[in-house]
Write an enzyme that holds these catalytic residues in place. Structure first.
Site, PDB file in Angstrom:
ATOM      1  N   HIS A  48     -10.006  36.405  35.440  1.00  0.00           N
ATOM      2  CA  HIS A  48      -9.008  37.298  36.067  1.00  0.00           C
ATOM      3  C   HIS A  48      -7.801  36.511  36.591  1.00  0.00           C
ATOM      4  CE1 HIS A  48     -11.152  41.190  35.980  1.00  0.00           C
ATOM      5  NE2 HIS A  48     -12.245  40.446  36.017  1.00  0.00           N
TER       6      HIS A  48
ATOM      7  N   ASP B 117     -16.130  36.950  38.781  1.00  0.00           N
ATOM      8  CA  ASP B 117     -16.598  37.993  37.867  1.00  0.00           C
ATOM      9  C   ASP B 117     -15.918  37.899  36.506  1.00  0.00           C
ATOM     10  OD1 ASP B 117     -14.207  38.669  39.258  1.00  0.00           O
ATOM     11  OD2 ASP B 117     -14.355  40.729  38.530  1.00  0.00           O
ATOM     12  N   GLU B 118     -16.629  38.362  35.511  1.00  0.00           N
ATOM     13  CA  GLU B 118     -16.096  38.591  34.161  1.00  0.00           C
ATOM     14  C   GLU B 118     -15.269  37.427  33.625  1.00  0.00           C
ATOM     15  OE1 GLU B 118     -15.802  43.455  34.317  1.00  0.00           O
ATOM     16  OE2 GLU B 118     -14.176  42.340  35.251  1.00  0.00           O
TER      17      GLU B 118
ATOM     18  N   TYR C 205     -18.248  52.520  43.634  1.00  0.00           N
ATOM     19  CA  TYR C 205     -16.937  52.227  43.030  1.00  0.00           C
ATOM     20  C   TYR C 205     -16.035  53.460  43.164  1.00  0.00           C
ATOM     21  CZ  TYR C 205     -17.331  47.480  41.288  1.00  0.00           C
ATOM     22  OH  TYR C 205     -17.390  46.110  41.216  1.00  0.00           O
TER      23      TYR C 205
ATOM     24  N   ASP D  96      -5.235  38.895  40.526  1.00  0.00           N
ATOM     25  CA  ASP D  96      -5.912  39.346  39.306  1.00  0.00           C
ATOM     26  C   ASP D  96      -4.941  39.127  38.151  1.00  0.00           C
ATOM     27  OD1 ASP D  96      -7.683  40.795  37.455  1.00  0.00           O
ATOM     28  OD2 ASP D  96      -8.636  41.522  39.280  1.00  0.00           O
TER      29      ASP D  96
ATOM     30  N   TRP E  37     -22.512  43.786  42.445  1.00  0.00           N
ATOM     31  CA  TRP E  37     -21.727  44.927  41.943  1.00  0.00           C
ATOM     32  C   TRP E  37     -22.307  45.528  40.683  1.00  0.00           C
ATOM     33  CZ3 TRP E  37     -18.613  45.297  37.404  1.00  0.00           C
ATOM     34  CH2 TRP E  37     -18.497  44.132  36.643  1.00  0.00           C
TER      35      TRP E  37
END
Ligand code: ACM
Length: 633
Positions: A277, A352-353, A444, A202, A419
């Site tokens: 990430h 993700d993201e 979570y 990450d 998620w």
């Protein structure tokens, strides 16, 4: 005669502890039938292996050493086991369909124990149940007599609802040592969780040795040391500072952890989070970004502006350049090493993201998109994901990623981890993809689990009760068979130690394990709370930190006309709650809670605490009136 009397005295001494309780097993077995009678285990018990298997012998070695801790010597015998008290354990010669790959039958009789399964996973799970039926320690009388162990006779038939029962641990935001990871696996296995999703990379650290790219760990595994609130209270690193905090796992250590997990019926799913990430990766190899700028691994300093509704801006580039062929050559070698290391079916590629802003600003990326008919950032991410899927499948593995990988279309054969609620999962099933459900509002484990006055506030809330209501198969899903199962995710931005990781994981992971193992029809919150409490004492005896926030009052404030009202709740009938609004101590001499009450105006605060049998249980909550007002929804 003298012997008879001493035996009687011993039995009377221990009789009060021989409670014929209902079972305390977590996750609740599919079928548990108790009968009148009990098995008394004293020092010795014979072990009879009914099948020849190295795996079974190894499992039994573990069991033997656990039983030794409570003074039981399991000695292996061959021959007629029915003449002595025995534990007989083996595999069915013809598989019993109902038990599947992981189920087992456990019969406790006055004369001994019989554990049968189709597979080594089944015997492993059966042993976990058996261990939960046994105490972790034995009481000794003043005369030095060790209490015999009494187990109620019963027949258990048990098998899981889902094949994927996972926990994810983020080892990037906080580095956990090999021994800490193993301790985490031990508890997972005890509760029949069988997938460990290892979030290895990450922005805050790269944790897996990749021999072709040594800088990933030489540079990417280390950051400057910072404390304080992640993303807000931590200063950015200065170039002159030494990066001293971090660590990584060598490939030898990873092989050791994989073997350790396998012996505990756990498959590891490694995650390499790309294209977003990726700041730790880019600190080591900046050439794989668009700007190719020097940067340091992020220590939790703020670099993202969150705009709500999932919208955000990354102020430091943390995405790979999807238009650069060198990126794919790099990923091919990288995933090649990961695939060689991990024997499991799946590799997780994150997804993700990912921020598209740097792609949109880069002339070469724009040129690439125009040439290839790629319309926008989402379509470019989809192009990237499809290429990564090809790389991963070329290594003989299946790809799984967070639900953003659905954006712009997904390669057949890729699985989706849902998620952002269950929406992505439902959509993926509709498109024929396999799905692992991990909707953040239910699973979570980094979210706050108790009152803000005694717990850290992070992102959102997840009470034990909410986690217990997790249902992995949403209504109206087209093909429930495509839902492999689910998992709890522990992100560690605000988790600085393994002890705290356990605290955040348990007891909520009990709830998640039960949602994934037990039948949907067996949901029973009161029964679960009772069983959870009995496992608190097991954690206490093992010296493992567990959150007991369910003892504490759950505070709800609301307006009734112009009055500010307060309601306190807890799920235990034998727990009383006391409160005070006048700064009086001790709280036990305050007001016993009988029902909702008014918080009067003034510069005051609420104190509330739980008591059982006159003793405080759970922490003292202390909330100012201003905070109470702010809680009104
Ligand atoms: C995630 O929580 N970013 C998958």
């Amino acid at each position: 005669m003298k012997r008879f009397y001493s035996l009687l005295i011993i039995l009377l001494f221990f009789s009060h502890s021989m409670v014929r309780a209902q079972h305390q097993i977590i996750p609740a077995p599919v079928s548990y039938e108790a009968s009148e009678g009990s098995l008394i285990i004293d020092q010795n018990m014979s072990l009879v292996l009914l099948s020849e298997s190295d795996d079974l012998s190894r499992q039994v070695e573990f069991l033997k050493s656990d039983l030794k801790e409570i003074g039981i010597n399991l000695s292996q015998i061959t021959g007629d086991s029915t003449i002595v008290k025995s534990l007989r354990i083996g595999f069915h010669e013809t598989a019993l369909d109902t038990l599947g790959n992981e189920g087992y039958q456990l019969v406790i009789e006055e004369g001994g124990i019989l554990l049968m399964a189709n597979t080594k996973a089944g015997t492993f799970n059966g042993i976990q149940t058996l261990k939960q039926l046994l105490p972790l320690s034995r009481t000794t009388s003043e005369e030095g007599v060790v209490a015999p162990i009494e187990i109620q006779t019963c027949i258990i038939e048990d098998f899981p609802r889902f094949g994927w029962r996972g926990l994810m641990l983020d080892v990037s935001r906080h580095f956990f040592t090999v021994d800490e990871v193993k301790a985490y696996l031990d508890q997972m296995a005890a509760y029949k969780m069988n997938v460990f999703h290892w979030h290895l990379t990450d922005d805050q650290g790269w944790r897996i040795e990749i021999k072709t790219f040594p800088k990933l760990t030489e540079v990417g595994a280390w950051r400057v040391e910072r404390h304080g609130k992640f993303g807000a209270g931590r200063a950015a690193p200065k170039k002159s500072e030494k990066a001293t905090y971090g660590g990584f796992y060598t490939q030898e250590q990873i092989k050791d952890v994989i073997a350790y997990a396998a012996e505990r019926n756990i498959t590891i799913v490694p995650e390499i989070d790309v294209p977003g990430h990726s700041m730790a990766l880019l600190a080591a190899y900046p050439q794989y970004s668009t700007k190719k700028e020097y940067k340091m691994v992020n220590p939790g300093a703020k670099f993202v502006d969150w705009y709500g509704n999932g919208k955000f801006k990354m102020n430091i580039e943390n995405t790979l350049n999807p238009a650069d062929p060198a990126v794919y050559a790099f990923l091919d070698m990288l995933f090649g090493e990961v695939a060689d290391l991990f024997p499991g079916e799946y590799i997780h590629m994150g997804g993700d993201e990912a921020y598209h802003g740097y792609w949109e600003e880069d002339a070469k990326v724009q040129e690439f998109m125009a040439k290839n008919g790629i319309e926008d950032g989402k379509a470019l991410q989809s192009y990237f994901v499809k290429r990564v899927e090809k790389i991963i499948s070329s290594k003989g593995k299946k790809m799984i990623g967070w639900d953003e990988i659905l954006d712009g279309g997904l390669a057949d054969g890729a699985a989706v981890m849902s998620w952002r609620g269950t929406k992505g999962g439902i959509e993926a099933v509709g498109l024929g993809h396999k799905v692992v459900m991990t909707p953040n509002e239910f699973t979570y484990l980094d979210f706050t689990q108790g009152d803000y006055s005694v717990e850290n506030k992070i992102y959102s809330d997840l009470s034990l009760k909410k986690a217990y209501s997790f249902e992995p198969v949403p209504d109206f899903v087209l093909d429930p068979e495509l839902i492999l199962g689910g998992q709890g995710n522990l992100w560690t931005e605000a988790v600085p130690s393994i002890s705290y990781a356990f605290y955040m994981t348990y007891p909520r992971a009990f709830a998640i394990s039960e949602a994934l193992w037990s039948t949907k029809e067996s949901k029973d919150w009161e029964g679960f709370v009772r069983r959870t409490e009995s496992h608190f004492s097991r954690f206490d005896q093992k010296g493992i930190n567990v959150a007991k926030t369910i003892y504490e009052p759950e505070v709800r404030v609301y307006n009734e006309g112009r009055k500010l009202m307060c309601e306190l709740k807890n799920p235990f009938e034998d727990i009383e709650m006391y409160y005070a609004i006048d700064n009086a101590y001790p709280i036990a001499t305050g007001i016993k809670y009988e029902g909702p009450f008014e918080i009067p105006a003034g510069d005051l605060s609420l104190r509330a605490q739980s008591f059982r049998d006159g003793n405080s249980i759970g922490r003292l909550l202390h909330i100012s009136r201003k905070d109470l007002e702010a809680r009104v929804k």
